[in-house]
Enzyme design. Structure first.
Site, mmCIF file in Angstrom:
data_model
loop_
_atom_site.group_PDB
_atom_site.id
_atom_site.type_symbol
_atom_site.label_atom_id
_atom_site.label_comp_id
_atom_site.label_asym_id
_atom_site.label_seq_id
_atom_site.Cartn_x
_atom_site.Cartn_y
_atom_site.Cartn_z
ATOM 1 N N ARG A 64 0.861 -1.554 0.193
ATOM 2 C CA ARG A 64 0.187 -0.385 -0.097
ATOM 3 C C ARG A 64 1.171 1.503 0.264
ATOM 4 O O ARG A 64 1.991 1.716 1.048
ATOM 5 C CB ARG A 64 -0.683 -0.231 1.593
ATOM 6 C CG ARG A 64 -2.093 -0.907 1.044
ATOM 7 C CD ARG A 64 -2.948 -0.369 -0.246
ATOM 8 N NE ARG A 64 -4.937 -1.778 -0.022
ATOM 9 C CZ ARG A 64 -5.291 -1.759 -1.401
ATOM 10 N NH1 ARG A 64 -5.038 -0.858 -2.240
ATOM 11 N NH2 ARG A 64 -6.210 -2.568 -0.958
ATOM 12 N N ALA A 76 -10.877 -6.474 -0.721
ATOM 13 C CA ALA A 76 -11.726 -5.096 -1.197
ATOM 14 C C ALA A 76 -11.375 -4.834 -2.277
ATOM 15 O O ALA A 76 -10.268 -4.763 -3.467
ATOM 16 C CB ALA A 76 -11.251 -4.580 -0.335
ATOM 17 N N GLU A 93 -14.378 -9.183 -6.768
ATOM 18 C CA GLU A 93 -13.841 -8.944 -6.159
ATOM 19 C C GLU A 93 -12.898 -10.314 -5.180
ATOM 20 O O GLU A 93 -11.943 -10.687 -5.245
ATOM 21 C CB GLU A 93 -13.012 -8.145 -4.602
ATOM 22 C CG GLU A 93 -13.812 -6.861 -5.657
ATOM 23 C CD GLU A 93 -12.714 -6.530 -6.067
ATOM 24 O OE1 GLU A 93 -11.423 -6.688 -5.792
ATOM 25 O OE2 GLU A 93 -12.671 -5.396 -6.577
ATOM 26 N N GLU A 97 -9.331 -12.022 -6.403
ATOM 27 C CA GLU A 97 -8.224 -11.945 -5.170
ATOM 28 C C GLU A 97 -7.655 -13.267 -5.261
ATOM 29 O O GLU A 97 -6.953 -13.055 -4.612
ATOM 30 C CB GLU A 97 -8.978 -11.012 -4.272
ATOM 31 C CG GLU A 97 -8.226 -8.666 -4.904
ATOM 32 C CD GLU A 97 -8.659 -8.328 -3.857
ATOM 33 O OE1 GLU A 97 -8.432 -8.598 -2.556
ATOM 34 O OE2 GLU A 97 -8.986 -6.692 -4.214
ATOM 35 N N GLU A 120 -15.796 8.020 1.548
ATOM 36 C CA GLU A 120 -15.482 6.614 0.917
ATOM 37 C C GLU A 120 -16.483 5.552 2.162
ATOM 38 O O GLU A 120 -16.748 6.143 2.991
ATOM 39 C CB GLU A 120 -14.310 6.495 1.242
ATOM 40 C CG GLU A 120 -14.345 4.537 0.406
ATOM 41 C CD GLU A 120 -12.958 4.117 0.737
ATOM 42 O OE1 GLU A 120 -12.367 3.054 -0.015
ATOM 43 O OE2 GLU A 120 -12.285 4.269 1.450
ATOM 44 N N GLU A 139 -5.079 -5.597 -13.852
ATOM 45 C CA GLU A 139 -3.574 -5.060 -14.055
ATOM 46 C C GLU A 139 -2.580 -4.583 -12.958
ATOM 47 O O GLU A 139 -3.550 -2.863 -12.546
ATOM 48 C CB GLU A 139 -3.686 -4.333 -15.463
ATOM 49 C CG GLU A 139 -2.314 -4.139 -16.280
ATOM 50 C CD GLU A 139 -2.293 -3.479 -17.388
ATOM 51 O OE1 GLU A 139 -2.022 -2.046 -18.187
ATOM 52 O OE2 GLU A 139 -3.644 -3.829 -18.552
ATOM 53 N N GLU A 141 -1.962 -5.026 -10.370
ATOM 54 C CA GLU A 141 -2.335 -5.752 -8.724
ATOM 55 C C GLU A 141 -1.481 -7.210 -8.896
ATOM 56 O O GLU A 141 -1.956 -7.337 -8.797
ATOM 57 C CB GLU A 141 -3.903 -6.205 -8.806
ATOM 58 C CG GLU A 141 -4.431 -6.149 -7.354
ATOM 59 C CD GLU A 141 -5.870 -6.412 -7.436
ATOM 60 O OE1 GLU A 141 -6.412 -5.791 -6.752
ATOM 61 O OE2 GLU A 141 -5.990 -7.202 -8.157
#
Length: 184
Positions: A64, A76, A93, A97, A120, A139, A141
């Site tokens: 991150r 997520a 997701e 993932e 958010e 892409e 990730e």
């Protein structure tokens, strides 16, 4: 509090891929004006607590940029559009993932991530009865999938090793649900 805070003006500072950044001019209850930052997350998001048959929770480890380190989080992602059902987003997701699917998704909680400056929202789902699917990361990730016991994850929260707000909230809500189910 009888007095109100009032937005006088909102100016777009930057239009991003998923975020818009604004400067808001706010009138405070005493009449003074202040500038506040505001970030609009245009689409909202969904997350999922995927629980395998053995009770282990699938987590994703990824870098991150905002905190310049790897994190361990629940899967997520952002909705594809403002009208996409968050349950559909969570299911997508989950498979993207982790490589697992589930037809057994139930809403666990809804949260606002950072109410001081951002709108958010994330709807978090619990996924049980996982079935093998096909992992297909976006892409750019890169992540690793890990399986952990809920008690181990809760200890990571208390030790300060898990700090992602959606993940902490979701795991504690799931632990509470397990306790309720056990005591029912």
């Amino acid at each position: 509090m009888d007095q109100q805070v009032k937005r006088v003006k909102r100016e777009l500072v930057k239009n991003g891929a998923i975020l818009d950044i604004y400067t808001d001019t706010m009138q405070l209850p005493d009449g003074k004006l202040e500038e506040w930052d505001f970030i609009s997350h245009r689409k909202g998001a969904a997350a999922v607590v995927p629980v395998r048959g053995d009770g282990k929770i699938l987590m994703v480890r990824q870098y991150r940029n905002a905190i310049d380190r790897m994190t361990l989080e629940i899967p997520a992602g952002s909705r594809d559009s403002v009208t996409e059902d968050t349950k559909v987003c969570a299911a997508r997701e989950l498979e993207e993932e982790t490589g697992y699917r589930s037809d057994d998704l139930t809403r666990l909680l809804s949260l606002k991530t950072t109410v001081a400056f951002c709108d958010e929202f994330i709807d978090v789902y619990l996924a049980r009865n996982l079935k093998p699917g096909h992992q297909h990361l976006d892409e750019g990730e890169f992540l690793d999938v890990e399986a952990h016991d809920i008690d181990e994850l809760c200890q990571m929260i208390y030790d300060g090793k898990l700090q992602d707000a959606k993940t902490v909230s979701a795991l504690l809500a799931y632990k509470n649900l397990l306790n309720q189910e056990k005591n029912a």
